[in-house]
Enzyme design. Structure first.
Site, PDB file in Angstrom:
ATOM      1  N   HIS A   1      53.456   1.274   6.222  1.00  0.00           N
ATOM      2  CA  HIS A   1      52.790   2.085   7.240  1.00  0.00           C
ATOM      3  C   HIS A   1      53.809   2.576   8.250  1.00  0.00           C
ATOM      4  CE1 HIS A   1      52.511  -2.197   8.249  1.00  0.00           C
ATOM      5  NE2 HIS A   1      52.666  -1.849   9.522  1.00  0.00           N
TER       6      HIS A   1
ATOM      7  N   HIS B   1      54.123   3.669  12.094  1.00  0.00           N
ATOM      8  CA  HIS B   1      53.470   3.661  13.409  1.00  0.00           C
ATOM      9  C   HIS B   1      53.826   4.967  14.117  1.00  0.00           C
ATOM     10  CE1 HIS B   1      52.640  -0.809  13.699  1.00  0.00           C
ATOM     11  NE2 HIS B   1      53.571  -0.825  12.772  1.00  0.00           N
TER      12      HIS B   1
ATOM     13  N   ASP C   1      45.364   2.369  15.252  1.00  0.00           N
ATOM     14  CA  ASP C   1      45.669   0.936  15.210  1.00  0.00           C
ATOM     15  C   ASP C   1      44.573   0.171  15.953  1.00  0.00           C
ATOM     16  OD1 ASP C   1      48.564  -0.769  14.730  1.00  0.00           O
ATOM     17  OD2 ASP C   1      46.987  -1.714  15.933  1.00  0.00           O
ATOM     18  N   ILE C   2      44.165  -0.949  15.374  1.00  0.00           N
ATOM     19  CA  ILE C   2      43.061  -1.728  15.954  1.00  0.00           C
ATOM     20  C   ILE C   2      43.486  -2.392  17.271  1.00  0.00           C
ATOM     21  CG2 ILE C   2      43.520  -3.971  14.846  1.00  0.00           C
ATOM     22  CD1 ILE C   2      40.489  -3.993  14.090  1.00  0.00           C
TER      23      ILE C   2
ATOM     24  N   GLY D   1      59.612  -7.515  11.435  1.00  0.00           N
ATOM     25  CA  GLY D   1      58.368  -7.623  12.190  1.00  0.00           C
ATOM     26  C   GLY D   1      57.156  -7.115  11.440  1.00  0.00           C
ATOM     27  N   GLN D   2      57.285  -6.870  10.126  1.00  0.00           N
ATOM     28  CA  GLN D   2      56.138  -6.366   9.354  1.00  0.00           C
ATOM     29  C   GLN D   2      55.107  -7.470   9.164  1.00  0.00           C
ATOM     30  OE1 GLN D   2      57.140  -4.703   5.529  1.00  0.00           O
ATOM     31  NE2 GLN D   2      55.080  -3.908   5.185  1.00  0.00           N
TER      32      GLN D   2
HETATM   33  P1  AMP Z   1      53.204  -4.259  11.370  1.00  0.00           P
HETATM   34  O1  AMP Z   1      53.519  -5.364  12.333  1.00  0.00           O
HETATM   35  O2  AMP Z   1      54.230  -3.156  11.378  1.00  0.00           O
HETATM   36  O3  AMP Z   1      52.915  -4.773   9.981  1.00  0.00           O
HETATM   37  O4  AMP Z   1      51.894  -3.550  11.929  1.00  0.00           O
HETATM   38  C1  AMP Z   1      50.610  -3.859  11.479  1.00  0.00           C
HETATM   39  C2  AMP Z   1      49.678  -3.152  12.405  1.00  0.00           C
HETATM   40  O5  AMP Z   1      48.389  -3.106  11.793  1.00  0.00           O
HETATM   41  C3  AMP Z   1      49.508  -3.809  13.767  1.00  0.00           C
HETATM   42  O6  AMP Z   1      49.887  -2.908  14.796  1.00  0.00           O
HETATM   43  C4  AMP Z   1      48.031  -4.175  13.801  1.00  0.00           C
HETATM   44  O7  AMP Z   1      47.465  -4.037  15.096  1.00  0.00           O
HETATM   45  C5  AMP Z   1      47.428  -3.187  12.815  1.00  0.00           C
HETATM   46  N1  AMP Z   1      46.171  -3.579  12.203  1.00  0.00           N
HETATM   47  C6  AMP Z   1      45.887  -4.786  11.648  1.00  0.00           C
HETATM   48  N2  AMP Z   1      44.629  -4.777  11.139  1.00  0.00           N
HETATM   49  C7  AMP Z   1      44.125  -3.537  11.378  1.00  0.00           C
HETATM   50  C8  AMP Z   1      42.870  -2.895  11.106  1.00  0.00           C
HETATM   51  N3  AMP Z   1      41.867  -3.550  10.478  1.00  0.00           N
HETATM   52  N4  AMP Z   1      42.695  -1.632  11.511  1.00  0.00           N
HETATM   53  C9  AMP Z   1      43.689  -0.965  12.158  1.00  0.00           C
HETATM   54  N5  AMP Z   1      44.892  -1.505  12.429  1.00  0.00           N
HETATM   55  C10 AMP Z   1      45.116  -2.777  12.062  1.00  0.00           C
END
Ligand code: AMP
Ligand code: ZN
Length: 115
Positions: A99, A101, A30-31, A92-93
């Site tokens: 994906h 986590h 995760d970024i 919270g998506q």
């Molecule tokens: P969600 O809130 O469950 O949709 O989680 C989306 C996740 O994607 C968050 O934890 C972000 O930090 C992560 N995210 C967004 N953009 C990127 C990216 N370019 N590379 C890796 N993780 C990312």
């Protein structure tokens, strides 16, 4: 889906720190990590959320889940890990490509608040 961030990561069009990949899925860091270890597991094929999953996705979802314990161990999470799947705005998506986590280590967060 051409403008989907995670489809682009799966295709290698946007860089990510990939931890594992196979024909069905990609796992990357995760970024903005919410814990010491924070990985995201995605299917290669676009699926907006768990809400769009059908029986055709059963084998894929089981395959993805089954990779997580090994990945957790490989990242030093010997005593366990947390798996979260946020589904829809109410869940919270934020990125609408399914994906999982995988979180663990110190700073393990609680559940996300949406309001
Ligand atoms: P969600 O809130 O469950 O949709 O989680 C989306 C996740 O994607 C968050 O934890 C972000 O930090 C992560 N995210 C967004 N953009 C990127 C990216 N370019 N590379 C890796 N993780 C990312
Ligand atoms: Zn996608």
């Amino acid at each position: 889906m051409s403008d989907c961030l995670f489809c682009k990561i799966a295709a290698g069009e946007i860089p990510a720190k990939v931890a594992y990949q196979d024909a069905q899925m990609v796992v990357f860091h995760d970024i903005a990590p919410a814990a010491e270890v924070h990985l995201l597991a995605i299917p290669r094929a676009h699926l907006a959320s768990l809400d769009e999953a059908t029986p055709e996705h059963d084998a894929l979802l089981a395959h993805m889940l089954r990779q997580l314990p090994r990945l957790a161990r490989e990242h030093g999470l010997d005593s366990g890990f947390r798996t979260i799947i946020n589904t829809g705005k109410g869940g919270g998506q934020e990125v609408f490509h399914l994906h999982m986590h995988l979180l663990g280590g110190t700073k393990l967060p609680g559940f996300k608040c949406t309001d």
